[in-house]
Design an enzyme around this catalytic site. Structure first.
Site, PDB file in Angstrom:
ATOM      1  N   HIS A 133      32.430 -26.238 -21.344  1.00 38.02           N
ATOM      2  CA  HIS A 133      32.613 -24.940 -20.679  1.00 38.02           C
ATOM      3  C   HIS A 133      31.958 -23.796 -21.441  1.00 38.02           C
ATOM      4  CE1 HIS A 133      35.709 -26.993 -18.294  1.00 38.02           C
ATOM      5  NE2 HIS A 133      35.616 -25.963 -17.455  1.00 38.02           N
ATOM      6  N   LYS A 137      36.162 -19.169 -22.311  1.00 42.52           N
ATOM      7  CA  LYS A 137      37.365 -19.817 -21.762  1.00 42.52           C
ATOM      8  C   LYS A 137      38.475 -19.825 -22.813  1.00 42.52           C
ATOM      9  CE  LYS A 137      38.777 -24.150 -19.495  1.00 42.52           C
ATOM     10  NZ  LYS A 137      39.604 -23.413 -18.530  1.00 42.52           N
TER      11      LYS A 137
HETATM   12  N1  NDP Z   1      40.802 -23.833 -10.386  1.00 47.10           N
HETATM   13  C1  NDP Z   1      39.505 -23.529 -10.536  1.00 47.10           C
HETATM   14  O1  NDP Z   1      38.634 -24.010  -9.778  1.00 47.10           O
HETATM   15  C2  NDP Z   1      39.107 -22.590 -11.615  1.00 47.10           C
HETATM   16  C3  NDP Z   1      40.057 -22.133 -12.474  1.00 47.10           C
HETATM   17  N2  NDP Z   1      39.735 -21.242 -13.431  1.00 47.10           N
HETATM   18  C4  NDP Z   1      40.848 -20.729 -14.224  1.00 47.10           C
HETATM   19  O2  NDP Z   1      41.147 -19.416 -13.761  1.00 47.10           O
HETATM   20  C5  NDP Z   1      41.683 -18.645 -14.825  1.00 47.10           C
HETATM   21  C6  NDP Z   1      40.881 -17.351 -14.964  1.00 47.10           C
HETATM   22  O3  NDP Z   1      39.571 -17.653 -15.356  1.00 47.10           O
HETATM   23  P1  NDP Z   1      38.467 -16.494 -15.501  1.00 47.10           P
HETATM   24  O4  NDP Z   1      38.341 -15.744 -14.237  1.00 47.10           O
HETATM   25  O5  NDP Z   1      37.287 -17.152 -16.088  1.00 47.10           O
HETATM   26  O6  NDP Z   1      39.175 -15.583 -16.610  1.00 47.10           O
HETATM   27  P2  NDP Z   1      38.964 -14.006 -16.870  1.00 47.10           P
HETATM   28  O7  NDP Z   1      39.561 -13.733 -18.208  1.00 47.10           O
HETATM   29  O8  NDP Z   1      37.555 -13.617 -16.605  1.00 47.10           O
HETATM   30  O9  NDP Z   1      39.857 -13.318 -15.729  1.00 47.10           O
HETATM   31  C7  NDP Z   1      41.243 -13.212 -15.765  1.00 47.10           C
HETATM   32  C8  NDP Z   1      41.587 -11.824 -15.277  1.00 47.10           C
HETATM   33  O10 NDP Z   1      42.985 -11.758 -15.082  1.00 47.10           O
HETATM   34  C9  NDP Z   1      43.442 -10.534 -15.665  1.00 47.10           C
HETATM   35  N3  NDP Z   1      44.868 -10.693 -15.949  1.00 47.10           N
HETATM   36  C10 NDP Z   1      45.468 -11.196 -17.053  1.00 47.10           C
HETATM   37  N4  NDP Z   1      46.796 -11.186 -16.896  1.00 47.10           N
HETATM   38  C11 NDP Z   1      47.047 -10.663 -15.658  1.00 47.10           C
HETATM   39  C12 NDP Z   1      48.221 -10.400 -14.909  1.00 47.10           C
HETATM   40  N5  NDP Z   1      49.438 -10.652 -15.408  1.00 47.10           N
HETATM   41  N6  NDP Z   1      48.098  -9.872 -13.668  1.00 47.10           N
HETATM   42  C13 NDP Z   1      46.886  -9.608 -13.148  1.00 47.10           C
HETATM   43  N7  NDP Z   1      45.733  -9.827 -13.817  1.00 47.10           N
HETATM   44  C14 NDP Z   1      45.816 -10.363 -15.056  1.00 47.10           C
HETATM   45  C15 NDP Z   1      42.554 -10.339 -16.867  1.00 47.10           C
HETATM   46  O11 NDP Z   1      42.560  -8.989 -17.311  1.00 47.10           O
HETATM   47  P3  NDP Z   1      42.231  -8.688 -18.874  1.00 47.10           P
HETATM   48  O12 NDP Z   1      40.922  -9.375 -19.156  1.00 47.10           O
HETATM   49  O13 NDP Z   1      42.160  -7.200 -18.932  1.00 47.10           O
HETATM   50  O14 NDP Z   1      43.351  -9.291 -19.645  1.00 47.10           O
HETATM   51  C16 NDP Z   1      41.204 -10.724 -16.271  1.00 47.10           C
HETATM   52  O15 NDP Z   1      40.618  -9.648 -15.564  1.00 47.10           O
HETATM   53  C17 NDP Z   1      41.643 -19.556 -16.060  1.00 47.10           C
HETATM   54  O16 NDP Z   1      42.891 -20.175 -16.224  1.00 47.10           O
HETATM   55  C18 NDP Z   1      40.583 -20.588 -15.704  1.00 47.10           C
HETATM   56  O17 NDP Z   1      40.744 -21.791 -16.384  1.00 47.10           O
HETATM   57  C19 NDP Z   1      38.459 -20.796 -13.617  1.00 47.10           C
HETATM   58  C20 NDP Z   1      37.464 -21.261 -12.806  1.00 47.10           C
HETATM   59  C21 NDP Z   1      37.701 -22.196 -11.723  1.00 47.10           C
HETATM   60  O1  LIG Z   2      37.852 -21.541 -17.193  1.00 48.39           O
HETATM   61  C1  LIG Z   2      37.004 -22.036 -16.419  1.00 48.39           C
HETATM   62  O2  LIG Z   2      35.845 -21.611 -16.324  1.00 48.39           O
HETATM   63  C2  LIG Z   2      37.413 -23.181 -15.607  1.00 48.39           C
HETATM   64  N1  LIG Z   2      38.665 -23.535 -15.618  1.00 48.39           N
HETATM   65  C3  LIG Z   2      39.246 -24.592 -14.875  1.00 48.39           C
HETATM   66  C4  LIG Z   2      39.770 -25.674 -15.794  1.00 48.39           C
HETATM   67  O3  LIG Z   2      40.277 -25.356 -16.881  1.00 48.39           O
HETATM   68  O4  LIG Z   2      39.698 -26.844 -15.428  1.00 48.39           O
HETATM   69  C5  LIG Z   2      38.333 -25.116 -13.799  1.00 48.39           C
HETATM   70  C6  LIG Z   2      36.876 -25.166 -14.185  1.00 48.39           C
HETATM   71  O5  LIG Z   2      36.707 -26.169 -15.117  1.00 48.39           O
HETATM   72  C7  LIG Z   2      36.416 -23.826 -14.731  1.00 48.39           C
END
Ligand code: NDP
Ligand SMILES: O=C(O)C1=N[C@H](C(=O)O)C[C@H](O)C1
Length: 245
Positions: A133, A137
């Site tokens: 990744h 992350k």
């Molecule tokens: N299921 C899937 O297909 C995928 C899952 N993911 C997962 O999604 C999650 C987010 O990933 P990603 O977008 O890369 O992470 P980011 O850190 O880019 O985004 C997370 C956002 O959530 C905000 N945040 C944190 N706490 C809260 C809260 N309590 N309420 C509202 N907003 C909040 C953060 O703000 P701040 O930065 O200011 O703290 C940030 O803007 C991870 O767990 C990742 O593993 C990612 C990609 C695909």
């Molecule tokens: O954090 C990410 O980027 C992603 N998170 C998810 C995971 O932890 O499996 C899904 C994907 O791999 C991207």
């Protein structure tokens, strides 16, 4: 129109979800929440479905709040354990008809890779998972890899297979995290997005199953599908395969 609120709207995934909602003819964006916003501002008068891409630290509290508010959830955030899932199930008990949908991965390539790995597991002596990744992350190993390892372990159990061959004498971090008997390795590298390789081996042969998500747009068809299906399976559902196969 389906009214969709997004928690984590300013993040990497949240931004992509907001863009996808704008392009979807049958959806409209409702509330966009960041870390300083109160999730209980989301309620049935403004939202049909809430999408959560926040952080492993925040997602359980958000989910329990949304259940209390009576709003369907679609969750991509990682950090789920059996205990946390049980808390969600318990909370849902008092809310018949409400759904919480969690997908460790919304990309079709990853969902299929998982399925193929589970199919193949019984035919190979050895199996290990490598997830790769972007270095921003926060969790490791990935939620997807944890799910893949559990699926491989379950397939091996059902086939009556024992532990995998491994002559390593002392447990060592270089062998990765052992998840249900399956070694999982995590790579963090600038330039990557989300990738997973499942390696399976027998004497004289190897099978490699690899899924590459190069851009976050790859997760959007799965997210929109889950939003459209919200409420169709009441209670807690984990995994996009429930809507695909
Ligand atoms: N299921 C899937 O297909 C995928 C899952 N993911 C997962 O999604 C999650 C987010 O990933 P990603 O977008 O890369 O992470 P980011 O850190 O880019 O985004 C997370 C956002 O959530 C905000 N945040 C944190 N706490 C809260 C809260 N309590 N309420 C509202 N907003 C909040 C953060 O703000 P701040 O930065 O200011 O703290 C940030 O803007 C991870 O767990 C990742 O593993 C990612 C990609 C695909
Ligand atoms: O954090 C990410 O980027 C992603 N998170 C998810 C995971 O932890 O499996 C899904 C994907 O791999 C991207």
């Amino acid at each position: 129109m389906i009214r969709v609120s997004v928690l984590g709207a300013g993040g990497r995934m949240g931004t992509e979800v907001v863009r996808a909602l704008k392009d979807a003819q049958d959806m409209q964006t409702a509330l966009l929440l960041g870390p300083d916003d109160d999730p209980s501002s989301i309620n049935p008068s403004n939202t049909d479905v809430a999408v959560d891409f926040t952080s492993p630290d925040a997602v359980l509290r958000n989910t329990l709040t949304l259940i209390g508010q009576g709003v369907h959830s679609v969750i991509g955030t990682t950090g789920w354990t059996k205990e946390r899932l049980d808390q969600v199930r318990q909370a849902l008990d008092g809310h018949p008809g409400l759904s919480v949908f969690i997908a460790p991965n919304f990309a079709i390539s990853a969902v299929l890779a998982d399925r193929f790995a589970a199919m193949a597991a019984r035919y190979f002596e050895s199996a290990e998972v490598v997830e790769l990744h972007h270095p921003d992350k926060v969790d490791a190993p990935s939620g997807t890899a944890l799910g893949t390892a559990s699926a491989i372990a379950e397939a091996r159990r059902q086939a009556g297979m024992g532990p995998m061959p491994d002559a390593t004498q002392q447990p060592d971090p270089s062998r990765g995290r052992v998840v249900d008997g399956v070694h999982v390795h995590a790579v963090r590298l600038r330039g990557l997005n989300a990738h997973e390789e499942v390696l399976m081996g027998n004497p004289g042969e190897q099978l490699t199953i690899r899924a590459d998500s190069f851009e976050r747009v790859s997760f959007m068809p799965g997210v929109l599908l889950a939003v459209r299906r919200a409420g169709s399976i009441p209670g807690l559902t984990v995994g996009l395969d429930h809507y695909l196969f």
